[in-house]
Design an enzyme around this catalytic site. Structure first.
Site, PDB file in Angstrom:
ATOM      1  N   CYS A 147     -12.968   4.370  -2.597  1.00 45.64           N
ATOM      2  CA  CYS A 147     -14.409   4.448  -2.836  1.00 45.64           C
ATOM      3  C   CYS A 147     -15.037   5.364  -1.792  1.00 45.64           C
ATOM      4  O   CYS A 147     -14.826   5.194  -0.590  1.00 45.64           O
ATOM      5  CB  CYS A 147     -15.018   3.051  -2.768  1.00 45.64           C
ATOM      6  N   CYS A 180     -17.946   2.994   0.363  1.00 46.51           N
ATOM      7  CA  CYS A 180     -17.576   1.959   1.341  1.00 46.51           C
ATOM      8  C   CYS A 180     -16.130   2.085   1.789  1.00 46.51           C
ATOM      9  O   CYS A 180     -15.684   1.305   2.628  1.00 46.51           O
ATOM     10  CB  CYS A 180     -17.822   0.570   0.764  1.00 46.51           C
ATOM     11  N   HIS A 199     -20.614   1.394  -7.112  1.00 46.20           N
ATOM     12  CA  HIS A 199     -20.324   2.647  -6.420  1.00 46.20           C
ATOM     13  C   HIS A 199     -19.588   3.565  -7.389  1.00 46.20           C
ATOM     14  O   HIS A 199     -18.483   3.246  -7.828  1.00 46.20           O
ATOM     15  CB  HIS A 199     -19.457   2.390  -5.184  1.00 46.20           C
ATOM     16  N   CYS A 234      -0.271  23.192  29.048  1.00 41.90           N
ATOM     17  CA  CYS A 234       0.395  22.486  27.957  1.00 41.90           C
ATOM     18  C   CYS A 234       1.066  21.222  28.489  1.00 41.90           C
ATOM     19  O   CYS A 234       1.432  21.124  29.661  1.00 41.90           O
ATOM     20  CB  CYS A 234       1.413  23.380  27.259  1.00 41.90           C
ATOM     21  N   HIS A 249       3.391  22.652  31.622  1.00 41.46           N
ATOM     22  CA  HIS A 249       2.622  23.465  32.561  1.00 41.46           C
ATOM     23  C   HIS A 249       1.420  22.712  33.128  1.00 41.46           C
ATOM     24  O   HIS A 249       0.895  23.079  34.181  1.00 41.46           O
ATOM     25  CB  HIS A 249       2.180  24.762  31.891  1.00 41.46           C
ATOM     26  N   CYS A 281       7.758  -8.897  13.713  1.00 41.01           N
ATOM     27  CA  CYS A 281       8.820  -9.638  13.038  1.00 41.01           C
ATOM     28  C   CYS A 281       8.547 -11.134  13.056  1.00 41.01           C
ATOM     29  O   CYS A 281       8.980 -11.866  12.157  1.00 41.01           O
ATOM     30  CB  CYS A 281      10.181  -9.321  13.662  1.00 41.01           C
ATOM     31  N   HIS A 338      13.769 -10.381  18.842  1.00 41.30           N
ATOM     32  CA  HIS A 338      13.585 -10.118  17.416  1.00 41.30           C
ATOM     33  C   HIS A 338      13.727 -11.398  16.613  1.00 41.30           C
ATOM     34  O   HIS A 338      14.595 -12.232  16.903  1.00 41.30           O
ATOM     35  CB  HIS A 338      14.621  -9.091  16.957  1.00 41.30           C
TER      36      HIS A 338
END
Length: 794
Positions: A41, A44, A65, A195, A208, A311, A748
């Site tokens: 949309c 919104c 809408h 950089c 750099h 997880c 995990h």
């Protein structure tokens, strides 16, 4: 084609902090990867599918809408010769979305009936461009919640800038030591452009910016491509070697002629790249002989993507929605979704969305984007679903679950039960948590006069201690100095239940005979649930830190009988102790003596022990301990517990209206909020904790009429005792949540669920490891070390 709405006043570019749902539908898991794409949309930014369910059209009909942006994405097929190489800690892939996908867009207008509105007309060009460049809702939530907490440092707070000069614009600027025009870092002290490091840029870098720091000792730099109009940016302090914030960033940039309000973010931030790196972590899914486990597809065999340390959420959701109670409550594939203005922020909608995703089989099919060669060991799994919207709702307002850190799966389970119970359940739908509820009966008997007292407590789980029996270790002279790992004797589930329900002595003064000899205490089941959730506590305190122990618990697949753990209630000839008089309901709170003793033995002051037990339901010492660890910094942590007894008239104390509004915004009803604020002295954070720990307390109504309304709503059997006392009480293991790692807040989590698999005949154990769903092997070994067990009544 033209459309009269292209210059509508309501068309606006999404704000930097505004949610844009442009990846999947807010009411189902259909996404931009489907053939029909996703309609976003343009008013919104709600995402709606436009396939057979057509939630986009439903949104248009309810919101009026008219214009949407249809986004279709097709993955470029790649050939995989071998499983992908794991990414090292500092390696950042430079692969972009354009490298992976072909994306097409089209503006449509429902009201004008035009399917291909000219994207360059009116305001559309800016709005469409803003939608496509905005972070998706999932990525935005991840960035906001990521655990990395960035603060200012002395170098940003005390930054002294050299005389001002005009630097080149973003389009012309390049590194002062090479020709790179991307991944540029501006030294805030002297205005030098350098950089960045290659591993951080994703588009190359010669370090750099770091070289400039080494030459000049200028410490603070900002990444130009990360600047946004709202002031967000990557700021790095080379002296601290950490990401930092700069409270005066706008002024420091203006010194070099840069107006931050006019900047446009063009590159990924360091946090966004950190999230990508975490999501690429792979987990082995092979048998002992190295073969990959065969994936399973179909109804009830859909995986969940890892959203970054999520997880714990995936494993609990898989187990909960495998129960008939949660499936019956939220899986309604042939019914329209709830009519709400903002589906992404509605818990009912998101729980239905997850139920449909996990149970329908609609999304359970092999990922066709990868072609494995004949000699490749790789077996395509499914893409998995990303429950980002539900995770956001679950964590909203919660100190831990709102972050991207790993969490305790069992604590999440309890939190989910409370959220579900507090939500609305309109007839004929029922609260699915009722299937988990039962009643424990506690029996206290005075050692001196033998009189007894019975107390019942409604619960939705049990947390059982696992007996620790260390194996004797023979120390050889040739062993290394490294401390050997402890080994433990296996225990049975019966051993754990015997310990949990066994009699123990507690130090209390008898109100009948005033003896201080103490009591014997024992808790048994008065009723049994349909689903019994069991948390196996394999922890001991080492230097006041809970440490996980690998104690094997033997649990059979065959049903086991709990009849022997049922309370027989008051017996003939038993004399009850007299009730202790109390001046008011507020002053009747008596902390659990056993829990207080355990907490004091850990070194906590009595005032803190009582406060923690009051906040957590006056039950388990471990839950109270966890509460204490998370409230150590409360300014009133050492203040005596105030239960409102100083108000002799019994009239209600005033509650701040603003605090009530804040709690209402979190979805907490006014009666509950009012009582919670009174119980916690008006502290909103503690009041939210109080509500979570007292889900069955309906709170305080403002007047008699409101109380009458509450009574009308509560006439559907809520006062009946939870669970049932029918015998035999046989239970069979249905699912487990397993954890690998030294701490419940790391490692995990995976889930194993017993199910009928396609073409499999009898029931088999299925492993749910994030998006991977496979027939499990070596389940017996995993059952011994499970963290949460779910048993169903046989």
């Amino acid at each position: 084609m033209t459309c009269k709405h292209v210059d509508s006043a309501e068309l606006r570019v999404p704000r930097p902090a505004q949610s844009v749902y442009r990846e999947d539908c807010t009411q189902c898991f259909d996404s931009i990867d489907d053939p029909t794409g996703l309609n976003v949309c343009l008013y919104c930014f709600n995402g709606g599918c436009c396939s057979d369910r057509n939630h986009a059209k439903i949104h248009h009909e309810s919101s009026r809408h008219p214009m949407v942006l249809n986004i279709k994405r097709k993955r470029k097929r790649s050939k995989r010769e071998e499983p992908p190489q794991k990414i090292s800690k500092l390696a950042i892939t430079a692969e972009t979305e354009d490298d992976r996908y072909d994306t097409t867009t089209e503006v449509r207008c429902y009201e004008c009936g035009v399917d291909d509105v000219d994207k360059t007309s009116g305001k559309l060009s800016a709005v469409v461009d803003g939608v496509l460049k905005a972070n998706t809702f999932a990525k935005q939530a991840e960035v906001q919640a990521w655990e990395q907490e960035i603060t200012a440092c002395e170098h940003t707070l005390c930054l002294e800038q050299e005389p001002a000069r005009q630097i080149e614009s973003q389009s012309l600027g390049h590194c002062s030591m090479c020709d790179l025009k991307e991944n540029l870092w501006l030294c805030l002290q002297c205005g030098n452009l350098g950089c960045g490091r290659q591993q951080f840029g994703g588009v190359g870098g010669n370090s750099h910016g770091l070289k400039h720091t080494e030459l000049t000792n200028h410490a603070v730099a900002v990444k130009l491509g990360s600047l946004t109009p709202d002031g967000a940016a990557d700021i790095y302090c080379y002296a601290c070697n950490e990401e930092r914030t700069d409270p005066e960033l706008a002024a420091h940039l203006a010194h070099w002629g840069i107006n931050i309000a006019e900047r446009e973010k063009t590159e990924k931030s360091l946090t966004e790249m950190q999230i990508e790196k975490n999501l690429k972590w792979e987990f082995s899914m092979t048998t002992e002989d190295g073969k990959e486990l065969k994936p399973i597809f179909g109804e009830g065999f859909t995986g969940l993507k890892n959203l970054g340390n999520s997880c714990y959420l995936a494993s609990i959701l898989q187990c909960m929605f495998s129960t008939s109670a949660f499936a019956a409550r939220y899986f309604h594939p042939h019914e329209p979704p709830p009519a709400v203005p903002n589906p992404a922020e509605d818990l009912e909608t998101q729980l239905r969305k997850v139920a449909d995703g996990l149970l329908s089989g609609r999304y359970s099919y092999p990922d066709s984007d990868v072609i494995a060669s004949e000699d490749s060991p790789y077996i395509p799994h499914q893409k998995g679903l990303a429950p980002a919207m539900l995770k956001h709702l679950i964590g909203r307002g919660h100190e831990e679950f709102s972050t991207m850190r790993q969490q305790d799966a069992f604590e999440l389970f309890l939190h989910l039960l409370k959220l579900v119970t507090r939500s609305q359940h309109t007839s004929p739908l029922h609260d699915p948590v009722k299937a988990f509820r039962f009643v424990m009966e506690q029996r206290l008997q005075c050692i001196s006069c033998n009189r007894v007292r019975y107390r019942t407590d409604e619960q939705d789980n049990i947390s059982i201690p696992v007996p620790v029996r260390r194996k004797l270790r023979v120390i050889n002279s040739d062993e290394s100095d490294e401390k050997p790992k402890d080994e433990f004797e296996p225990v049975t589930l019966k051993d754990c239940l015997d310990t949990f329900t066994g009699a123990e002595e507690v130090e209390l003064t008898c109100p009948g005979c005033n003896s201080k000899a103490g009591f014997t205490k024992r808790s048994l089941f008065k009723t049994f649930p349909d689903v019994l959730a069991v948390n196996a506590r394999r922890f001991e305190l080492v230097n006041w830190v809970p440490t996980k122990l690998d104690v094997p618990v033997v649990v059979d697949d065959e049903p086991f009988n709990l009849d022997g753990y049922m309370s027989s209630g008051q017996q003939d000839g038993e004399e009850l102790l007299p009730e202790e008089a109390g001046t008011s309901a507020a002053t009747q709170f008596k902390p659990n003596a056993v829990a207080v003793e355990q907490l004091e033995a850990m070194g906590f002051p009595r005032v803190r022990c009582e406060k923690a037990l009051h906040a957590t339901g006056n039950g388990d010492a471990e839950i109270a301990m966890n509460w204490l660890f998370s409230h150590m910094e409360d300014p009133d942590i050492d203040s005596p517990l105030d239960l409102g007894g100083s108000n002799p008239t019994g009239t209600s104390t005033s509650v701040d209206a603003e605090s009530l509004e804040m709690m209402a915004a979190m979805g907490i009803g006014t009666p509950q909020a009012r009582k919670a604020l009174k119980e916690t002295g008006g502290d909103v954070n503690r009041a939210v904790d109080w509500v979570f720990n007292h889900p069955d307390d309906q709170g305080e109504m403002e007047d008699e009429n409101a109380q009458a309304d509450a009574n009308v709503q509560g006439t559907s059997g809520e006062n009946a005792m939870a669970g049932n006392s029918d015998l035999p009480a046989k239970f069979r293991l249905r699912s487990i949540v397993c954890h690998k790692g030294a701490s419940i807040h790391a490692g995990h989590y995976v889930a194993f669920i017993r199910k009928h698999i396609p073409d499999g005949g009898s029931e088999s154990w299925v492993l749910y490891n994030d998006e991977k769903v496979v027939k499990a092997v070596d389940v017996e070994e995993m059952k011994k070390f499970a963290y949460v067990y779910f048993f169903s009544r046989a």
